[in-house]
Design a protein around this motif. Structure first.
Motif, PDB file in Angstrom:
ATOM      1  N   HIS A 161      14.476 169.059 -17.078  1.00 44.50           N
ATOM      2  CA  HIS A 161      14.482 170.710 -17.372  1.00 44.50           C
ATOM      3  C   HIS A 161      15.051 171.311 -16.200  1.00 44.50           C
ATOM      4  O   HIS A 161      15.107 170.995 -14.678  1.00 44.50           O
ATOM      5  N   LEU A 162      15.642 172.661 -16.486  1.00 40.94           N
ATOM      6  CA  LEU A 162      15.959 173.610 -15.451  1.00 40.94           C
ATOM      7  C   LEU A 162      14.984 173.795 -14.182  1.00 40.94           C
ATOM      8  O   LEU A 162      15.529 173.948 -12.854  1.00 40.94           O
ATOM      9  N   ASN A 163      13.943 173.438 -14.324  1.00 35.84           N
ATOM     10  CA  ASN A 163      12.959 173.899 -13.239  1.00 35.84           C
ATOM     11  C   ASN A 163      12.507 172.500 -12.363  1.00 35.84           C
ATOM     12  O   ASN A 163      11.252 172.624 -11.829  1.00 35.84           O
ATOM     13  N   ASP A 164      12.928 171.343 -12.951  1.00 38.70           N
ATOM     14  CA  ASP A 164      12.392 170.205 -12.122  1.00 38.70           C
ATOM     15  C   ASP A 164      12.922 170.231 -10.770  1.00 38.70           C
ATOM     16  O   ASP A 164      13.872 170.570 -10.420  1.00 38.70           O
ATOM     17  N   PRO A 165      12.137 169.562  -9.863  1.00 43.25           N
ATOM     18  CA  PRO A 165      12.417 169.600  -8.557  1.00 43.25           C
ATOM     19  C   PRO A 165      13.908 168.703  -8.232  1.00 43.25           C
ATOM     20  O   PRO A 165      14.452 169.004  -7.331  1.00 43.25           O
ATOM     21  N   LEU A 166      14.154 167.916  -9.135  1.00 41.22           N
ATOM     22  CA  LEU A 166      15.516 167.280  -8.874  1.00 41.22           C
ATOM     23  C   LEU A 166      16.852 168.118  -9.148  1.00 41.22           C
ATOM     24  O   LEU A 166      17.947 167.764  -8.381  1.00 41.22           O
ATOM     25  N   MET A 167      16.310 169.320  -9.726  1.00 38.70           N
ATOM     26  CA  MET A 167      17.729 170.210  -9.792  1.00 38.70           C
ATOM     27  C   MET A 167      17.873 171.127  -8.409  1.00 38.70           C
ATOM     28  O   MET A 167      18.832 171.783  -8.372  1.00 38.70           O
ATOM     29  N   SER A 168      16.748 171.346  -7.614  1.00 40.85           N
ATOM     30  CA  SER A 168      16.588 172.060  -6.609  1.00 40.85           C
ATOM     31  C   SER A 168      17.739 171.807  -5.416  1.00 40.85           C
ATOM     32  O   SER A 168      18.399 172.711  -4.927  1.00 40.85           O
ATOM     33  N   PRO A 169      18.190 170.740  -5.352  1.00 39.92           N
ATOM     34  CA  PRO A 169      19.147 170.184  -4.176  1.00 39.92           C
ATOM     35  C   PRO A 169      20.525 170.950  -4.743  1.00 39.92           C
ATOM     36  O   PRO A 169      21.340 171.385  -4.029  1.00 39.92           O
ATOM     37  N   ILE A 170      20.832 170.833  -6.264  1.00 39.39           N
ATOM     38  CA  ILE A 170      21.803 171.284  -6.793  1.00 39.39           C
ATOM     39  C   ILE A 170      21.912 172.802  -6.569  1.00 39.39           C
ATOM     40  O   ILE A 170      23.071 173.307  -6.474  1.00 39.39           O
ATOM     41  N   TYR A 171      20.869 173.358  -7.008  1.00 42.82           N
ATOM     42  CA  TYR A 171      21.011 175.070  -7.077  1.00 42.82           C
ATOM     43  C   TYR A 171      21.077 175.382  -5.331  1.00 42.82           C
ATOM     44  O   TYR A 171      22.035 176.323  -4.963  1.00 42.82           O
ATOM     45  N   GLU A 172      20.596 174.477  -4.315  1.00 42.13           N
ATOM     46  CA  GLU A 172      20.701 174.945  -3.090  1.00 42.13           C
ATOM     47  C   GLU A 172      22.403 174.617  -2.524  1.00 42.13           C
ATOM     48  O   GLU A 172      22.807 175.514  -1.812  1.00 42.13           O
ATOM     49  N   THR A 173      23.021 173.902  -3.185  1.00 42.37           N
ATOM     50  CA  THR A 173      24.334 173.660  -3.070  1.00 42.37           C
ATOM     51  C   THR A 173      25.111 174.852  -3.449  1.00 42.37           C
ATOM     52  O   THR A 173      25.948 175.271  -2.886  1.00 42.37           O
ATOM     53  N   CYS A 174      24.556 175.259  -4.619  1.00 41.53           N
ATOM     54  CA  CYS A 174      25.493 176.372  -5.292  1.00 41.53           C
ATOM     55  C   CYS A 174      25.268 177.484  -4.376  1.00 41.53           C
ATOM     56  O   CYS A 174      26.221 178.329  -4.162  1.00 41.53           O
ATOM     57  N   ALA A 175      24.149 177.898  -3.686  1.00 45.18           N
ATOM     58  CA  ALA A 175      23.856 178.852  -2.665  1.00 45.18           C
ATOM     59  C   ALA A 175      24.723 178.749  -1.572  1.00 45.18           C
ATOM     60  O   ALA A 175      25.324 179.894  -1.252  1.00 45.18           O
ATOM     61  N   GLU A 176      24.664 177.595  -1.129  1.00 38.37           N
ATOM     62  CA  GLU A 176      25.514 177.199   0.177  1.00 38.37           C
ATOM     63  C   GLU A 176      27.099 177.587  -0.185  1.00 38.37           C
ATOM     64  O   GLU A 176      27.802 178.287   0.754  1.00 38.37           O
ATOM     65  N   LEU A 177      27.638 177.236  -1.439  1.00 40.33           N
ATOM     66  CA  LEU A 177      29.015 177.273  -1.542  1.00 40.33           C
ATOM     67  C   LEU A 177      29.251 178.756  -2.285  1.00 40.33           C
ATOM     68  O   LEU A 177      30.502 179.283  -2.208  1.00 40.33           O
ATOM     69  N   GLY A 178      28.243 179.670  -2.468  1.00 44.85           N
ATOM     70  CA  GLY A 178      28.280 180.953  -3.252  1.00 44.85           C
ATOM     71  C   GLY A 178      29.042 180.796  -4.489  1.00 44.85           C
ATOM     72  O   GLY A 178      29.685 181.557  -4.768  1.00 44.85           O
TER      73      GLY A 178
END
Length: 208
Positions: A161-178
């Motif tokens: 699910h969207l709150n799974d820890p496995l998704m965190s690196p993906i969200y962090e990458t989105c943030a880094e790339l804007g």
């Protein structure tokens, strides 16, 4: 007494002149009898951004027609939530290349390695690659209870699910790339109810 009689006759004459019982609603085209100023807004005063659209065109000609429609309606830019990755995303970059300033193309997430140790790495690397190809954001990503999946993709990361820890690196990458992330979390309530005569959403959401 005579005056009352004449008034009654006139009233009966006027009332029997109505014929609405013979007019079908679908044929009813009333013309206003009131002479009041009308304001017809053909175009918004300020340009707008369409923040949610998809890859509808099937040719360069249809993209050009889309741009003409945007110009006519005062739409400055359209966000195209493609959900695509890999070759699928690369191919539409070429289609919209002539109108880079009018369309923001958003990619999807590569979920193909879900269940493998390489899942996060594969998703992050493809996200970075799509960004280099011109992706401005990610979407739309969906989780309606069964797991994460992306619009217009056939594979699902079932169980995550969207709150799974496995998704965190993906969200962090989105943030880094804007890169903003568009999340589709649910459908309107009526879509979970029986398709019967009591469902008040069928009028707009179904075809008779």
């Amino acid at each position: 007494m005579k005056h009352c009689y004449l008034f009654l006759v006139a009233l009966l004459f006027v009332s029997t002149g109505y014929g609405q019982e013979n007019i079908l609603l679908e044929e009813y085209m009333p013309k206003s009898i009131y002479k009041i100023p009308e304001t017809k807004v053909e175009k918004a005063k300020y340009p707008v951004i369409d923040a949610h659209s998809h890859d509808y065109p099937s040719s360069l000609e249809e993209v050009a027609q889309w741009v003409k429609t945007m110009d006519r309606k005062g739409i400055e830019k359209t966000v195209v939530l493609t959900g695509y990755t890999g070759a699928s995303f690369d191919s539409i970059v070429e289609v919209y290349a002539l109108y880079k300033d009018r369309f923001d193309l958003w990619c999807g997430l590569d979920l193909s390695d879900y269940g493998k140790s390489s899942f996060v790495k594969t998703a992050v690397e493809e996200l970075k690659r799509c960004h280099k190809m011109g992706a401005k954001g990610v979407g739309e990503v969906t989780d309606k209870g069964l797991g994460v999946y992306v619009a217009f993709q056939t594979n699902m990361a079932e169980g995550i699910h969207l709150n799974d820890p496995l998704m965190s690196p993906i969200y962090e990458t989105c943030a880094e790339l804007g890169m903003p992330l568009n999340i589709h979390v649910a459908e309107p309530y009526w879509m979970y109810l029986p398709d019967d005569k009591y469902n008040d959403g069928l009028m707009n959401g179904k075809k008779w």
